[in-house]
Design an enzyme around this catalytic site. Structure first.
Site, short mmCIF file in Angstrom:
data_model
loop_
_atom_site.label_atom_id
_atom_site.label_comp_id
_atom_site.label_asym_id
_atom_site.label_seq_id
_atom_site.Cartn_x
_atom_site.Cartn_y
_atom_site.Cartn_z
N SER A 1 -55.86 19.56 69.18
CA SER A 1 -56.14 18.18 68.77
C SER A 1 -56.80 17.44 69.94
O SER A 1 -56.97 18.01 71.03
CB SER A 1 -54.83 17.48 68.38
OG SER A 1 -54.01 17.31 69.53
N GLU B 1 -58.44 23.46 80.78
CA GLU B 1 -57.37 22.90 79.94
C GLU B 1 -57.91 22.76 78.52
O GLU B 1 -59.02 22.22 78.33
CB GLU B 1 -56.97 21.53 80.51
CG GLU B 1 -55.90 20.82 79.71
CD GLU B 1 -55.57 19.43 80.28
OE1 GLU B 1 -55.89 19.14 81.46
OE2 GLU B 1 -54.99 18.64 79.52
N TYR C 1 -52.93 20.01 63.36
CA TYR C 1 -53.30 21.25 64.07
C TYR C 1 -54.02 22.28 63.20
O TYR C 1 -54.43 23.32 63.70
CB TYR C 1 -52.03 21.86 64.68
CG TYR C 1 -51.39 20.97 65.72
CD1 TYR C 1 -52.02 20.75 66.95
CD2 TYR C 1 -50.19 20.32 65.48
CE1 TYR C 1 -51.46 19.91 67.90
CE2 TYR C 1 -49.60 19.49 66.42
CZ TYR C 1 -50.25 19.29 67.63
OH TYR C 1 -49.69 18.45 68.57
N PRO D 1 -45.30 25.31 74.63
CA PRO D 1 -44.31 25.23 73.56
C PRO D 1 -44.87 24.81 72.20
O PRO D 1 -45.76 23.96 72.12
CB PRO D 1 -43.30 24.21 74.07
CG PRO D 1 -43.97 23.49 75.18
CD PRO D 1 -44.97 24.44 75.76
N ASN D 2 -44.33 25.43 71.19
CA ASN D 2 -44.59 25.14 69.77
C ASN D 2 -45.93 25.68 69.26
O ASN D 2 -46.21 25.58 68.07
CB ASN D 2 -44.50 23.62 69.47
CG ASN D 2 -43.14 23.08 69.82
OD1 ASN D 2 -42.12 23.60 69.37
ND2 ASN D 2 -43.08 22.03 70.65
N ASN E 1 -53.46 25.92 77.37
CA ASN E 1 -53.01 24.81 76.54
C ASN E 1 -51.54 24.57 76.88
O ASN E 1 -50.65 25.28 76.38
CB ASN E 1 -53.16 25.14 75.05
CG ASN E 1 -52.80 23.93 74.18
OD1 ASN E 1 -52.20 22.97 74.67
ND2 ASN E 1 -53.15 23.98 72.91
N ARG F 1 -49.55 10.78 74.86
CA ARG F 1 -50.43 11.97 74.98
C ARG F 1 -51.71 11.66 75.75
O ARG F 1 -52.52 12.55 76.00
CB ARG F 1 -50.81 12.49 73.59
CG ARG F 1 -49.63 12.98 72.78
CD ARG F 1 -50.10 13.61 71.47
NE ARG F 1 -49.03 13.58 70.49
CZ ARG F 1 -48.07 14.51 70.40
NH1 ARG F 1 -48.07 15.55 71.21
NH2 ARG F 1 -47.12 14.40 69.49
N ALA G 1 -46.95 20.17 75.04
CA ALA G 1 -46.30 18.92 75.48
C ALA G 1 -46.10 18.86 76.99
O ALA G 1 -46.03 17.76 77.58
CB ALA G 1 -44.96 18.75 74.76
N HIS H 1 -48.14 16.53 79.40
CA HIS H 1 -47.96 15.10 79.61
C HIS H 1 -46.89 14.74 80.64
O HIS H 1 -46.82 13.60 81.06
CB HIS H 1 -47.64 14.43 78.25
CG HIS H 1 -48.59 14.86 77.17
ND1 HIS H 1 -49.95 14.64 77.26
CD2 HIS H 1 -48.40 15.55 76.00
CE1 HIS H 1 -50.55 15.16 76.19
NE2 HIS H 1 -49.63 15.71 75.41
N ARG I 1 -47.16 24.26 61.63
CA ARG I 1 -46.79 23.04 62.35
C ARG I 1 -47.79 21.92 62.05
O ARG I 1 -48.98 22.05 62.35
CB ARG I 1 -46.82 23.38 63.84
CG ARG I 1 -46.71 22.21 64.74
CD ARG I 1 -47.05 22.59 66.18
NE ARG I 1 -46.71 21.49 67.04
CZ ARG I 1 -47.15 21.33 68.27
NH1 ARG I 1 -47.93 22.26 68.80
NH2 ARG I 1 -46.80 20.30 68.99
N HIS J 1 -56.98 21.84 74.27
CA HIS J 1 -56.08 21.31 73.25
C HIS J 1 -56.72 21.47 71.88
O HIS J 1 -57.95 21.30 71.74
CB HIS J 1 -55.79 19.82 73.49
CG HIS J 1 -55.15 19.57 74.82
ND1 HIS J 1 -53.81 19.81 75.03
CD2 HIS J 1 -55.66 19.17 76.01
CE1 HIS J 1 -53.52 19.54 76.30
NE2 HIS J 1 -54.63 19.16 76.92
N ASP K 1 -47.90 21.49 89.61
CA ASP K 1 -47.85 22.08 90.96
C ASP K 1 -48.28 23.55 90.94
O ASP K 1 -48.98 24.01 91.85
CB ASP K 1 -46.43 21.98 91.55
CG ASP K 1 -46.11 20.58 92.06
OD1 ASP K 1 -47.03 19.74 92.13
OD2 ASP K 1 -44.93 20.33 92.38
N ARG L 1 -54.58 10.13 70.09
CA ARG L 1 -53.26 10.13 69.43
C ARG L 1 -52.30 9.14 70.12
O ARG L 1 -52.75 8.14 70.66
CB ARG L 1 -52.73 11.57 69.42
CG ARG L 1 -53.66 12.52 68.62
CD ARG L 1 -53.15 13.94 68.60
NE ARG L 1 -51.83 14.03 68.00
CZ ARG L 1 -51.01 15.09 68.18
NH1 ARG L 1 -51.42 16.12 68.93
NH2 ARG L 1 -49.83 15.12 67.61
C1 DQA Z 1 -51.59 19.95 72.11
C2 DQA Z 1 -51.49 18.43 72.24
C3 DQA Z 1 -50.17 18.04 72.87
O1 DQA Z 1 -50.08 16.63 72.96
C4 DQA Z 1 -49.02 18.53 72.02
O2 DQA Z 1 -47.79 18.24 72.65
C5 DQA Z 1 -49.12 19.97 71.67
C6 DQA Z 1 -50.42 20.54 71.36
C7 DQA Z 1 -52.86 20.39 71.35
O3 DQA Z 1 -53.22 21.56 71.47
O4 DQA Z 1 -53.46 19.58 70.65
O5 DQA Z 1 -48.10 20.66 71.54
O6 DQA Z 1 -51.66 20.51 73.42
#
Ligand code: DQA
Length: 148
Positions: free
Chosen positions: A103, A99, A24, A11-12, A75, A112, A78, A81, A19, A101, A88, A108
């Site tokens: 950031s 995995e 980011y 998401p996002n 990635n 997180r 959120a 977390h 954003r 990210h 699962d 942070r």
């Molecule tokens: C993220 C880090 C996460 O904590 C955050 O919720 C994101 C982006 C990152 O790519 O840095 O949405 O996964």
């Protein structure tokens, strides 16, 4: 043999570029897709890049990767977390799971610092901006070559 890699974004992440740019960066999601596609081509990998704001849709994609034995760069945003449902689904994967990210979540807010996905991951790459994806592609290419 050309390896196919699934790149999943939670998401996002479709909002990259606008954003919270101080966290980011200024690279848009479309630019990320273009950069990843070109890096993958250089490595001889075929990539399928997807993004969803919906937990259920991402779980469906993870099931698909489990059924086809496809390596995944993920990635979870959120969901990293707190989503045990996504954790699962990651546990069903048989090929490498990286995995990533943008950031460095460990630097942070406290919430997180914990990832429910990391125990299922082959490795984690975080904190390099959108280059985290390019580093993950290189890492997965080396893993796949080592297994070949
Ligand atoms: C993220 C880090 C996460 O904590 C955050 O919720 C994101 C982006 C990152 O790519 O840095 O949405 O996964």
């Amino acid at each position: 043999m050309v390896h196919r890699v699934l790149i999943l974004n939670g998401p996002n992440l479709n909002r990259l570029g606008t954003r919270e740019p101080e966290i980011y960066g200024n690279v848009s999601y479309l630019d990320l897709v273009a950069g990843v596609t070109s890096e993958a081509a250089g490595l001889g990998l075929e990539v399928d890049i997807r993004q969803s704001n919906s937990e259920g849709e991402i779980i469906g994609w993870l099931h698909e990767a489990a059924d086809t034995g496809t390596p995944v760069i993920f990635n979870p945003a959120a969901f990293t977390h707190y989503s045990y449902a996504i954790a699962d689904a990651c546990a069903m994967l048989t090929a490498p799971l990286l995995e990533v990210h943008v950031s460095n979540p460990g630097a942070r807010e406290q919430f997180r610092h914990h990832s429910v996905v990391t125990p299922m991951a082959t490795g984690v790459i975080a904190g390099f901006g959108v280059d985290s994806y390019l580093l993950a592609l290189n890492a997965i290419s080396r893993l796949l070559l080592a297994k070949a």
